[in-house]
Motif scaffolding. Structure first.
Motif, PDB file in Angstrom:
ATOM      1  N   CYS A 189       0.834  -1.194   0.000  1.00  0.00           N
ATOM      2  CA  CYS A 189       0.000   0.000   0.000  1.00  0.00           C
ATOM      3  C   CYS A 189       0.874   1.251   0.000  1.00  0.00           C
ATOM      4  CB  CYS A 189      -0.916   0.001   1.220  1.00  0.00           C
ATOM      5  SG  CYS A 189      -1.679  -1.615   1.553  1.00  0.00           S
TER       6      CYS A 189
ATOM      7  N   CYS B  49       1.814   3.546  -3.011  1.00  0.00           N
ATOM      8  CA  CYS B  49       0.898   4.566  -3.532  1.00  0.00           C
ATOM      9  C   CYS B  49       0.287   5.454  -2.455  1.00  0.00           C
ATOM     10  CB  CYS B  49      -0.243   3.899  -4.291  1.00  0.00           C
ATOM     11  SG  CYS B  49       0.285   3.015  -5.769  1.00  0.00           S
ATOM     12  N   HIS B  50       0.428   5.092  -1.196  1.00  0.00           N
ATOM     13  CA  HIS B  50      -0.230   5.841  -0.125  1.00  0.00           C
ATOM     14  C   HIS B  50       0.749   6.212   0.988  1.00  0.00           C
ATOM     15  CE1 HIS B  50      -4.378   4.978  -1.390  1.00  0.00           C
ATOM     16  NE2 HIS B  50      -4.000   3.737  -1.638  1.00  0.00           N
TER      17      HIS B  50
ATOM     18  N   GLY C 250      -2.149   7.715  -4.498  1.00  0.00           N
ATOM     19  CA  GLY C 250      -3.470   7.712  -3.877  1.00  0.00           C
ATOM     20  C   GLY C 250      -3.467   8.664  -2.690  1.00  0.00           C
ATOM     21  N   PRO C 251      -4.651   8.898  -2.109  1.00  0.00           N
ATOM     22  CA  PRO C 251      -4.725   9.793  -0.942  1.00  0.00           C
ATOM     23  C   PRO C 251      -4.002   9.199   0.271  1.00  0.00           C
ATOM     24  CG  PRO C 251      -6.900   8.879  -1.513  1.00  0.00           C
ATOM     25  CD  PRO C 251      -5.949   8.371  -2.525  1.00  0.00           C
ATOM     26  N   SER C 252      -3.560  10.065   1.166  1.00  0.00           N
ATOM     27  CA  SER C 252      -2.939   9.614   2.411  1.00  0.00           C
ATOM     28  C   SER C 252      -3.942   8.783   3.203  1.00  0.00           C
ATOM     29  CB  SER C 252      -2.519  10.834   3.233  1.00  0.00           C
ATOM     30  OG  SER C 252      -2.282  10.426   4.568  1.00  0.00           O
ATOM     31  N   LEU C 253      -3.448   7.737   3.847  1.00  0.00           N
ATOM     32  CA  LEU C 253      -4.331   6.894   4.660  1.00  0.00           C
ATOM     33  C   LEU C 253      -4.342   7.322   6.130  1.00  0.00           C
ATOM     34  CD1 LEU C 253      -3.668   3.369   3.088  1.00  0.00           C
ATOM     35  CD2 LEU C 253      -5.423   5.059   2.497  1.00  0.00           C
TER      36      LEU C 253
ATOM     37  N   GLU D  30       2.618   8.816  -3.437  1.00  0.00           N
ATOM     38  CA  GLU D  30       1.509   9.760  -3.272  1.00  0.00           C
ATOM     39  C   GLU D  30       0.545   9.677  -4.449  1.00  0.00           C
ATOM     40  OE1 GLU D  30       2.617  13.743  -1.866  1.00  0.00           O
ATOM     41  OE2 GLU D  30       4.593  12.894  -1.456  1.00  0.00           O
TER      42      GLU D  30
END
Ligand code: HEC
Length: 162
Positions: free
Chosen positions: A71, A74-75, A88-91, A86
């Motif tokens: 994960c 991308c996050h 995808g959006p921050s988790l 970065e």
């Protein structure tokens, strides 16, 4: 070298998204047939895939592990890691935005929610192209690993502000 890292992140994510199932399916953690699950309200799988709760400590490991969820490719996550993507959006605080069932749906198959997403379906064993023979009918994560990651994400609450 902020710019360099970002370019790298983009390239890396693009490689993951474009070459998905040779490299990614190679993980082959779970076996088909995948367990049956029920989608509720078009965006949620409220029930545990295994009937058991996940282990958040293990989920954190799977989320970071390069050969498993990855994960962090991308996050951004609230973990101590030298590299986080970065794409995808921050988790960070994700449990304050989603219910467990929605997180489970996103990990199982985010294409149900957004057909065009770059995020891979981690618990899906068919409909892929160019799958190496040995990995036909495998899922990237096992049902229990999905549950572990859901349990981990549910610990990521936004900090209370007064
Ligand atoms: C190849 C890149 C990629 C990987 C790997 C990836 N994701 Fe995503 N993820 C995305 C993108 C891009 C989005 C934005 C939503 C969309 O595209 O529909 C997203 C959205 C999400 C969301 C919704 C976040 C929000 O605030 O709306 C969650 C939760 C999530 N991902 C969890 C995970 C978990 C857990 C893993 C590892 C098992 C993972 N992702 C792996 C790209 C990725």
């Amino acid at each position: 070298m902020k710019v360099g890292r970002r370019v790298l992140a983009t390239l890396f994510a693009a490689a993951i998204a474009a070459a998905p199932f040779a490299a990614q399916q190679a993980v082959g953690q779970g076996k088909a047939p995948v367990v049956k699950y029920k989608i509720v309200d078009e965006d949620s799988i409220p029930e545990s895939l295994t009937g058991k709760p996940g282990d958040p400590e293990k989920g954190k490991k799977w989320a970071i592990a390069g050969r498993l969820g990855h994960c962090i490719a991308c996050h951004v996550m609230p973990v101590d890691q030298p590299y986080m993507g970065e794409v995808g959006p921050s988790l960070v605080g994700v449990a304050s935005r989603y219910e467990a069932g929605q997180l489970r749906m996103l990990i199982v198959n985010p294409k149900v929610i957004n057909e065009d997403t770059m995020m891979p379906a981690f618990y899906k064993a068919d409909g892929f192209h160019r799958v190496r023979k040995a990995f036909v009918g495998t899922t990237m994560l096992s049902a229990q690993q999905v549950e572990d990651i859901v349990a981990y994400l549910m610990t990521l609450k936004e900090e209370e502000k007064d």
